[in-house]
Write a protein that holds these residues in place. Structure first.
Motif, PDB file in Angstrom:
ATOM      1  N   SER A 265       1.062  -1.580  -0.338  1.00  0.00           N
ATOM      2  CA  SER A 265      -0.135  -0.074   0.107  1.00  0.00           C
ATOM      3  C   SER A 265       0.517   1.155  -0.223  1.00  0.00           C
ATOM      4  O   SER A 265      -0.022   2.047  -0.150  1.00  0.00           O
ATOM      5  CB  SER A 265      -1.002   0.151   1.007  1.00  0.00           C
ATOM      6  N   LEU A 266       1.997   1.391   0.294  1.00  0.00           N
ATOM      7  CA  LEU A 266       2.662   1.956   0.602  1.00  0.00           C
ATOM      8  C   LEU A 266       3.591   2.424  -1.075  1.00  0.00           C
ATOM      9  O   LEU A 266       4.027   3.220  -1.357  1.00  0.00           O
ATOM     10  CB  LEU A 266       3.826   2.266   1.760  1.00  0.00           C
ATOM     11  N   VAL A 267       3.172   1.938  -1.551  1.00  0.00           N
ATOM     12  CA  VAL A 267       3.976   1.833  -2.681  1.00  0.00           C
ATOM     13  C   VAL A 267       4.297   3.569  -3.709  1.00  0.00           C
ATOM     14  O   VAL A 267       4.502   4.154  -3.950  1.00  0.00           O
ATOM     15  CB  VAL A 267       3.886   0.556  -4.528  1.00  0.00           C
ATOM     16  N   PRO A 268       2.448   3.704  -3.803  1.00  0.00           N
ATOM     17  CA  PRO A 268       2.756   4.899  -4.486  1.00  0.00           C
ATOM     18  C   PRO A 268       3.296   6.382  -3.245  1.00  0.00           C
ATOM     19  O   PRO A 268       3.930   7.534  -3.815  1.00  0.00           O
ATOM     20  CB  PRO A 268       1.048   5.768  -4.460  1.00  0.00           C
ATOM     21  N   THR A 269       3.436   6.078  -2.239  1.00  0.00           N
ATOM     22  CA  THR A 269       4.102   6.866  -1.477  1.00  0.00           C
ATOM     23  C   THR A 269       5.373   7.026  -1.722  1.00  0.00           C
ATOM     24  O   THR A 269       6.203   7.254  -1.773  1.00  0.00           O
ATOM     25  CB  THR A 269       4.235   6.710   0.605  1.00  0.00           C
ATOM     26  N   LEU A 270       6.439   5.457  -1.807  1.00  0.00           N
ATOM     27  CA  LEU A 270       7.033   5.510  -1.781  1.00  0.00           C
ATOM     28  C   LEU A 270       7.755   6.692  -3.417  1.00  0.00           C
ATOM     29  O   LEU A 270       8.827   7.298  -3.603  1.00  0.00           O
ATOM     30  CB  LEU A 270       8.009   4.143  -2.173  1.00  0.00           C
ATOM     31  N   ARG A 271       7.142   6.635  -4.568  1.00  0.00           N
ATOM     32  CA  ARG A 271       7.180   7.479  -5.572  1.00  0.00           C
ATOM     33  C   ARG A 271       6.929   8.586  -5.658  1.00  0.00           C
ATOM     34  O   ARG A 271       7.977   9.344  -5.845  1.00  0.00           O
ATOM     35  CB  ARG A 271       6.502   7.170  -7.108  1.00  0.00           C
ATOM     36  N   THR A 272       6.607   9.319  -4.012  1.00  0.00           N
ATOM     37  CA  THR A 272       6.403  10.723  -4.820  1.00  0.00           C
ATOM     38  C   THR A 272       7.244  11.049  -2.745  1.00  0.00           C
ATOM     39  O   THR A 272       7.197  12.363  -2.490  1.00  0.00           O
ATOM     40  CB  THR A 272       4.729  11.026  -4.236  1.00  0.00           C
ATOM     41  N   ALA A 273       7.388  10.577  -1.773  1.00  0.00           N
ATOM     42  CA  ALA A 273       7.280  10.760  -0.611  1.00  0.00           C
ATOM     43  C   ALA A 273       8.188  10.012   0.151  1.00  0.00           C
ATOM     44  O   ALA A 273       7.594   9.073   1.051  1.00  0.00           O
ATOM     45  CB  ALA A 273       6.159  11.698   0.348  1.00  0.00           C
ATOM     46  N   PRO A 274       9.647   9.478  -0.691  1.00  0.00           N
ATOM     47  CA  PRO A 274      10.114   8.454   0.107  1.00  0.00           C
ATOM     48  C   PRO A 274       9.843   8.686   1.810  1.00  0.00           C
ATOM     49  O   PRO A 274      10.420   7.774   2.455  1.00  0.00           O
ATOM     50  CB  PRO A 274      11.106   8.477  -0.800  1.00  0.00           C
ATOM     51  N   LEU A 275      10.329   9.401   2.141  1.00  0.00           N
ATOM     52  CA  LEU A 275      11.041   9.597   3.785  1.00  0.00           C
ATOM     53  C   LEU A 275       9.274   8.856   4.478  1.00  0.00           C
ATOM     54  O   LEU A 275       9.424   8.360   5.883  1.00  0.00           O
ATOM     55  CB  LEU A 275      10.667  11.127   4.044  1.00  0.00           C
ATOM     56  N   GLN A 276       8.290   9.314   3.716  1.00  0.00           N
ATOM     57  CA  GLN A 276       7.060   8.879   4.817  1.00  0.00           C
ATOM     58  C   GLN A 276       6.686   7.661   4.627  1.00  0.00           C
ATOM     59  O   GLN A 276       6.406   6.571   5.633  1.00  0.00           O
ATOM     60  CB  GLN A 276       5.800   9.773   3.663  1.00  0.00           C
ATOM     61  N   ALA A 277       7.327   7.109   3.313  1.00  0.00           N
ATOM     62  CA  ALA A 277       7.394   5.372   3.602  1.00  0.00           C
ATOM     63  C   ALA A 277       8.322   4.700   4.451  1.00  0.00           C
ATOM     64  O   ALA A 277       7.691   3.844   4.802  1.00  0.00           O
ATOM     65  CB  ALA A 277       7.579   5.460   1.902  1.00  0.00           C
ATOM     66  N   PHE A 278       9.333   5.583   4.292  1.00  0.00           N
ATOM     67  CA  PHE A 278      10.307   4.437   5.363  1.00  0.00           C
ATOM     68  C   PHE A 278      10.113   4.466   6.699  1.00  0.00           C
ATOM     69  O   PHE A 278      10.517   4.223   7.242  1.00  0.00           O
ATOM     70  CB  PHE A 278      11.511   5.666   5.114  1.00  0.00           C
ATOM     71  N   ALA A 279       9.215   5.813   7.301  1.00  0.00           N
ATOM     72  CA  ALA A 279       8.772   6.071   8.457  1.00  0.00           C
ATOM     73  C   ALA A 279       7.904   5.291   8.732  1.00  0.00           C
ATOM     74  O   ALA A 279       7.347   4.687   9.958  1.00  0.00           O
ATOM     75  CB  ALA A 279       7.972   7.382   8.372  1.00  0.00           C
ATOM     76  N   ARG A 280       6.434   5.406   7.736  1.00  0.00           N
ATOM     77  CA  ARG A 280       5.488   3.779   8.557  1.00  0.00           C
ATOM     78  C   ARG A 280       5.568   2.930   7.957  1.00  0.00           C
ATOM     79  O   ARG A 280       5.808   1.915   8.814  1.00  0.00           O
ATOM     80  CB  ARG A 280       4.622   4.048   6.451  1.00  0.00           C
ATOM     81  N   LEU A 281       7.181   2.399   6.789  1.00  0.00           N
ATOM     82  CA  LEU A 281       7.699   0.802   7.431  1.00  0.00           C
ATOM     83  C   LEU A 281       8.137   0.701   8.870  1.00  0.00           C
ATOM     84  O   LEU A 281       7.804  -0.535   9.348  1.00  0.00           O
ATOM     85  CB  LEU A 281       8.549   0.505   6.587  1.00  0.00           C
ATOM     86  N   HIS A 282       8.920   1.654   9.357  1.00  0.00           N
ATOM     87  CA  HIS A 282       9.059   1.680  10.891  1.00  0.00           C
ATOM     88  C   HIS A 282       8.068   1.035  11.829  1.00  0.00           C
ATOM     89  O   HIS A 282       8.366   0.964  12.081  1.00  0.00           O
ATOM     90  CB  HIS A 282      10.793   3.043  11.389  1.00  0.00           C
ATOM     91  N   ALA A 283       6.906   2.165  11.674  1.00  0.00           N
ATOM     92  CA  ALA A 283       5.759   2.100  12.419  1.00  0.00           C
ATOM     93  C   ALA A 283       5.210   1.013  12.639  1.00  0.00           C
ATOM     94  O   ALA A 283       4.754   0.129  13.502  1.00  0.00           O
ATOM     95  CB  ALA A 283       5.094   3.962  12.199  1.00  0.00           C
TER      96      ALA A 283
END
Length: 244
Positions: free
Chosen positions: A92-110
């Motif tokens: 579900s984070l694929v779109p986020t990774l494309r546009t806002a990688p920092l948010q994707a990394f943060a969510r993965l750790h959360a």
């Protein structure tokens, strides 16, 4: 890994000996496997199985003492549960990774750190140096590059694994981010490769090349890691459930 506005941050890696040909050959093999299996009509269950296999392997690489069967059943130790949580939501984070990688990394750790670290530390870098490293990695992902997508995935993995920017579960985060890059950049849109299982199968080489990446202090360790990655991604195709 610093970036200069307008420059290709990965350009210097694409000319290292054996790298262009290695990634080209691996990508050809992966493309042939996906094409030959007629995967445009692949059942969603294969993606689910790939993610589950990846979660099991990532948990074991992170030090889980549970059995693969326990991890798959959701009856494992905390590390296994963390890997399963990440695998469940990662795509579900694929779109986020494309546009806002920092948010994707943060969510993965959360997802990974839930229940294991304090709430205020979930998704947050350990310190200012870690925060800067994450910003630079994000900028690298957002910058135009001629580098093969697999090379990008390998660099993201190694940067997160060796810099360990979060309070916990950095390996799980790094391997999940690698999978996301492979999906987001079109290598494996249905996430059928299992790179985590390849790294587990090649564990000695995987861990030694990550150490070299972190400690070489120059291009030699990066070069060795990228050569290793070409082998690992070829094996990731062999570990796919479509091969069963």
């Amino acid at each position: 890994m610093s970036t200069v506005p307008g420059a290709d941050p990965l350009a210097s890696l694409t000319v290292l000996e054996g790298i262009p040909s290695g990634f080209a050959a691996t990508r050809d093999g992966v493309d042939a496997m996906l094409r030959d299996r007629g995967l445009r009509k692949t059942a969603p269950g294969l993606t689910t199985e790939s993610l589950l296999r990846g979660a099991v392997a990532s948990a074991l690489l992170e030090g889980s003492t549970s059995t693969p069967e326990e991890i798959r059943a959701g009856a494992s130790d905390e590390t296994g549960q963390a890997a399963i949580r990440v695998s469940t939501e990662a795509l579900s984070l694929v779109p986020t990774l494309r546009t806002a990688p920092l948010q994707a990394f943060a969510r993965l750790h959360a997802l990974a750190g839930k229940g294991a670290v304090d709430e205020e530390r979930l998704g947050r870098p350990r310190d200012a140096e870690a925060a800067q490293g994450l910003r630079e990695l994000s900028a690298t992902l957002l910058a135009p590059t001629t580098a093969p997508a697999m090379l990008v995935a390998a660099i993201v993995h190694a940067q997160l694994a060796t810099a360990a920017p979060f309070a916990s579960h950095n390996g799980i985060v790094a391997r999940a981010a690698e999978r996301l890059v492979l999906v987001a950049r079109g290598v494996d849109e249905k996430s059928l490769l299992v790179p985590e299982a390849a790294h587990l199968h090649l564990r000695a080489e995987y861990e030694s090349n990550l150490r070299a990446y972190a400690n070489a202090g120059g291009s030699n360790g990066v070069h060795a890691w990228l050569l290793y990655a070409t082998e690992a991604y070829a094996l990731a195709a062999e570990k796919s459930p479509v091969r069963d």
